[in-house]
Design a protein around this motif. Structure first.
Motif, PDB file in Angstrom:
ATOM      1  N   ILE A   1       0.881  -1.179   0.000  1.00  0.00           N
ATOM      2  CA  ILE A   1       0.000   0.000   0.000  1.00  0.00           C
ATOM      3  C   ILE A   1       0.909   1.217   0.000  1.00  0.00           C
ATOM      4  CG2 ILE A   1      -2.057  -0.960   1.125  1.00  0.00           C
ATOM      5  CD1 ILE A   1      -0.942   0.081   3.799  1.00  0.00           C
ATOM      6  N   ASP A   2       0.327   2.389  -0.086  1.00  0.00           N
ATOM      7  CA  ASP A   2       1.079   3.647  -0.004  1.00  0.00           C
ATOM      8  C   ASP A   2       2.037   3.584   1.187  1.00  0.00           C
ATOM      9  OD1 ASP A   2       1.906   6.261   0.504  1.00  0.00           O
ATOM     10  OD2 ASP A   2       0.005   7.128  -0.184  1.00  0.00           O
ATOM     11  N   PRO A   3       3.326   3.805   0.959  1.00  0.00           N
ATOM     12  CA  PRO A   3       4.284   3.696   2.068  1.00  0.00           C
ATOM     13  C   PRO A   3       3.993   4.675   3.199  1.00  0.00           C
ATOM     14  CG  PRO A   3       5.320   4.620   0.086  1.00  0.00           C
ATOM     15  CD  PRO A   3       3.984   4.094  -0.322  1.00  0.00           C
ATOM     16  N   ALA A   4       3.305   5.778   2.901  1.00  0.00           N
ATOM     17  CA  ALA A   4       2.921   6.698   3.978  1.00  0.00           C
ATOM     18  C   ALA A   4       1.952   6.004   4.937  1.00  0.00           C
ATOM     19  CB  ALA A   4       2.285   7.956   3.391  1.00  0.00           C
ATOM     20  N   LEU A   5       1.068   5.160   4.382  1.00  0.00           N
ATOM     21  CA  LEU A   5       0.137   4.407   5.232  1.00  0.00           C
ATOM     22  C   LEU A   5       0.889   3.318   5.999  1.00  0.00           C
ATOM     23  CD1 LEU A   5      -2.984   4.038   2.890  1.00  0.00           C
ATOM     24  CD2 LEU A   5      -2.383   5.887   4.471  1.00  0.00           C
ATOM     25  N   GLN A   6       1.874   2.705   5.345  1.00  0.00           N
ATOM     26  CA  GLN A   6       2.689   1.708   6.050  1.00  0.00           C
ATOM     27  C   GLN A   6       3.349   2.353   7.272  1.00  0.00           C
ATOM     28  OE1 GLN A   6       5.177   0.443   2.673  1.00  0.00           O
ATOM     29  NE2 GLN A   6       4.021  -1.476   2.528  1.00  0.00           N
ATOM     30  N   LEU A   7       3.853   3.574   7.087  1.00  0.00           N
ATOM     31  CA  LEU A   7       4.478   4.273   8.218  1.00  0.00           C
ATOM     32  C   LEU A   7       3.458   4.563   9.323  1.00  0.00           C
ATOM     33  CD1 LEU A   7       6.839   6.941   6.541  1.00  0.00           C
ATOM     34  CD2 LEU A   7       7.492   4.823   7.729  1.00  0.00           C
ATOM     35  N   SER A   8       2.243   4.921   8.908  1.00  0.00           N
ATOM     36  CA  SER A   8       1.236   5.248   9.930  1.00  0.00           C
ATOM     37  C   SER A   8       0.875   4.002  10.740  1.00  0.00           C
ATOM     38  CB  SER A   8       0.001   5.896   9.300  1.00  0.00           C
ATOM     39  OG  SER A   8      -0.999   4.936   9.023  1.00  0.00           O
ATOM     40  N   VAL A   9       0.922   2.841  10.103  1.00  0.00           N
ATOM     41  CA  VAL A   9       0.676   1.594  10.846  1.00  0.00           C
ATOM     42  C   VAL A   9       1.803   1.379  11.861  1.00  0.00           C
ATOM     43  CG1 VAL A   9       0.546  -0.924  10.674  1.00  0.00           C
ATOM     44  CG2 VAL A   9      -0.650   0.510   9.005  1.00  0.00           C
ATOM     45  N   LEU A  10       3.032   1.578  11.409  1.00  0.00           N
ATOM     46  CA  LEU A  10       4.171   1.386  12.323  1.00  0.00           C
ATOM     47  C   LEU A  10       4.089   2.358  13.505  1.00  0.00           C
ATOM     48  CD1 LEU A  10       7.133   0.723   9.860  1.00  0.00           C
ATOM     49  CD2 LEU A  10       5.796  -0.912  11.209  1.00  0.00           C
ATOM     50  N   ASP A  11       3.549   3.565  13.240  1.00  0.00           N
ATOM     51  CA  ASP A  11       3.404   4.524  14.339  1.00  0.00           C
ATOM     52  C   ASP A  11       2.372   4.078  15.365  1.00  0.00           C
ATOM     53  OD1 ASP A  11       5.299   6.165  13.203  1.00  0.00           O
ATOM     54  OD2 ASP A  11       3.841   7.442  12.171  1.00  0.00           O
ATOM     55  N   GLN A  12       1.412   3.251  14.888  1.00  0.00           N
ATOM     56  CA  GLN A  12       0.346   2.808  15.797  1.00  0.00           C
ATOM     57  C   GLN A  12       0.712   1.532  16.558  1.00  0.00           C
ATOM     58  OE1 GLN A  12      -3.710   2.964  13.919  1.00  0.00           O
ATOM     59  NE2 GLN A  12      -2.590   3.845  12.213  1.00  0.00           N
ATOM     60  N   ILE A  13       1.713   0.815  16.063  1.00  0.00           N
ATOM     61  CA  ILE A  13       2.079  -0.476  16.671  1.00  0.00           C
ATOM     62  C   ILE A  13       3.116  -0.248  17.770  1.00  0.00           C
ATOM     63  CG2 ILE A  13       3.416  -2.570  16.182  1.00  0.00           C
ATOM     64  CD1 ILE A  13       0.823  -3.058  15.086  1.00  0.00           C
ATOM     65  N   ARG A  14       2.930  -0.929  18.894  1.00  0.00           N
ATOM     66  CA  ARG A  14       3.896  -0.811  19.986  1.00  0.00           C
ATOM     67  C   ARG A  14       4.897  -1.953  19.932  1.00  0.00           C
ATOM     68  NH1 ARG A  14      -0.598   0.638  22.890  1.00  0.00           N
ATOM     69  NH2 ARG A  14      -0.904  -1.503  23.583  1.00  0.00           N
ATOM     70  N   ARG A  15       6.143  -1.669  19.771  1.00  0.00           N
ATOM     71  CA  ARG A  15       7.231  -2.628  19.855  1.00  0.00           C
ATOM     72  C   ARG A  15       6.935  -3.976  19.222  1.00  0.00           C
ATOM     73  NH1 ARG A  15       9.088  -1.963  26.108  1.00  0.00           N
ATOM     74  NH2 ARG A  15       9.041   0.301  26.151  1.00  0.00           N
ATOM     75  N   PRO A  16       6.713  -4.000  17.937  1.00  0.00           N
ATOM     76  CA  PRO A  16       6.470  -5.291  17.282  1.00  0.00           C
ATOM     77  C   PRO A  16       7.727  -6.149  17.366  1.00  0.00           C
ATOM     78  CG  PRO A  16       6.868  -3.573  15.670  1.00  0.00           C
ATOM     79  CD  PRO A  16       6.781  -2.885  16.990  1.00  0.00           C
ATOM     80  N   LYS A  17       7.510  -7.438  17.378  1.00  0.00           N
ATOM     81  CA  LYS A  17       8.653  -8.342  17.414  1.00  0.00           C
ATOM     82  C   LYS A  17       9.294  -8.438  16.026  1.00  0.00           C
ATOM     83  CE  LYS A  17      10.060 -12.853  19.001  1.00  0.00           C
ATOM     84  NZ  LYS A  17       9.839 -13.964  19.898  1.00  0.00           N
TER      85      LYS A  17
END
Lengths: 311, 311
Positions: B132-148
């Motif tokens: 998907i749009d990499p900007a959306l990928q970044l927004s997902v990473l911003d919402q995730i806490r310490r993924p493994k």
């Protein structure tokens, strides 16, 4: 197996071309350098087992080339020198190194080539019929007495102009070697596995399809094997890769004296190793400076690349 | 590992598209069938571990599709239904099944997609950012806490239009997944190994390059692994192969809870297995009727295809 112990197997005879190649790639250029399928294959095989060559050269073929092949311990009794000029091929590769573009083919003495095996070659146990007119491949098989193993290569020209003769050769071979496009052209199906399965029906017990940088696959009636290409970051000249593969394959099989599934798989890795070295420089330059240690190390690397455990 | 024991690992979250695909291949045709990267990946992962999905569908999305995804035990709390029509893709393949030809892309509700993770998704340990749009990928990473573990995919469109943002995503990922052409386009070098090495410099510890029928390769800072494609004689529809691969990879990693070299290699084989099933039929039809026994059997077959002994 320790390669350092020298040439220990039954001899491998290669019948094919010896050429003077002029090649241009994005990484350099050479003019009238040593080439030809029989050269690549027999030099490659010579790292594993004694090698012999049946081929034709013209009056202009440089003695230094004969000397370099001779230094690899290759028996040159079958190298016929004929009046006229040596076979020449010139071509180039662009960044897609899988695709050779032929500029000119001058058959010269190769046009009248009639393989005539010296008497003491007729009992050679391992025979590689490199890409030549399939009628000549048949004439070699007629001269050989009870070979232990015969492998053959071919090319699109013969598939288009002498398909029935190619099928006759295949019916008398143990190992059919060809590239992806040739397999599809021979069988006329898009799916490579289906093609390989059909080629088994033509006679050989082993079909090996070469896929360039993507490696190779082997199909037998009860086994399937895939080998990756060796991950080279610098390929200078892909000319001779397939024949170096064939030479390593045949050399290793001859040295082992076995043709079971496990041995053929190892032989394919040896072929992969030899091809990967051949393309690191122009002509046979890299093969001429290759060591047994380098072969063993790269073999080990490829096995490590393929290692995976049960689920 | 016995897959039959059910879903045992940490959950895998996939963020990406859910689509209605119209696809024509030489072997058949479907209209507006279930598709989309997030579908293929999460259904594929669900054979190994609990799966969750964040995606958007329109008002017209058939309930039967939701039901089928739900039957795989996939958590659909993150599947947002928005006013408007569902994302549609239509395309075709000719005999070269590696090459998709897009006829039409109707983004519809996907155009306004803003991934909004349910509160209890924010601690998901395994995250797959599908294309998907990499900007959306970044927004997902911003919402995730310490993924493994985070893996990402991308496509040529983003490489051409948002290269810097793709690089930002890569810098925050553990595993970069892409196909050959994308790797070459991202790095701008013809040699695939050189490309993979450069992508490691962008941040991820593991680069996996998908090569269609030729399998895949993995490069880390100290390991190189190649996996063949599974030798299928009948490929009906290659759509979703790469995402099914990603789902199998992530599902297996999540189930094992390890990310060492040996586990990643096995996970790549699981990805290969899932991709090979996905392409045996249109849409997700084959995945919906897949069994754990079939997965285990094909995994075993691939390991056997790769088996080779020391020289």
């Amino acid at each position: 197996m320790t390669l350092q112990s020298g040439q220990l197997g039954g001899p491998v005879l290669t019948v094919g071309s010896v050429a003077l190649d002029s090649v241009r790639t994005p990484f350099g250029e050479v003019e009238e350098e040593l080439g030809g399928a029989a050269c690549y294959a027999s030099v490659s095989a010579s790292f594993f087992t004694p090698a012999r060559i049946v081929a034709v050269i013209g009056e202009d073929f440089p003695d230094e080339h004969i000397a370099r092949i001779g230094e690899r311990g290759i028996d040159l009794a079958g190298l016929q020198r004929e009046p006229g000029k040596t076979f020449r091929w010139s071509g180039y590769y662009e960044y897609d190194l899988n695709q050779a573009h032929t500029v000119k083919t001058e058959l010269n003495v190769f046009e009248g080539f009639r393989p005539d095996l010296p008497a003491d070659y007729r009992a050679t146990p391992y025979v590689f019929l490199a890409n030549i007119d399939p009628a000549l491949q048949l004439s070699v098989l007629d001269q050989i007495r009870r070979p232990k193993l015969v492998a053959c290569d071919t090319m699109n020209y013969w598939l288009e102009n002498a398909r029935d003769t190619v099928l006759e050769v295949l019916a008398r071979c143990d190992i059919a070697l060809m590239n992806e496009a040739e397999a599809r052209e021979l069988v006329g199906m898009p799916n490579l596995i289906s093609c390989a399965r059909q080629i088994l029906n033509y006679g050989p017990g082993v079909v090996i399809i070469k896929k360039g940088e993507h490696g190779s696959m082997m199909l037998t009636r009860d086994s399937y094997f895939t080998a990756p290409g060796y991950p080279l970051e610098e390929v200078k000249d892909p000319t001779g890769a397939g024949d170096s593969f064939a030479g390593g394959l045949m050399g290793y099989l001859a040295r082992c004296g076995e043709t079971d599934d496990s041995t053929v798989r190892r032989a394919i890795i040896c072929g992969t190793v030899m091809a990967s070295f051949a393309v690191e420089d122009f002509s046979l330059d890299r093969l001429f400076r290759l060591t047994h240690d380098e072969i063993a190390e790269r073999y080990h690397d490829i096995v490590a690349m393929m290692r995976v455990e049960a689920m």
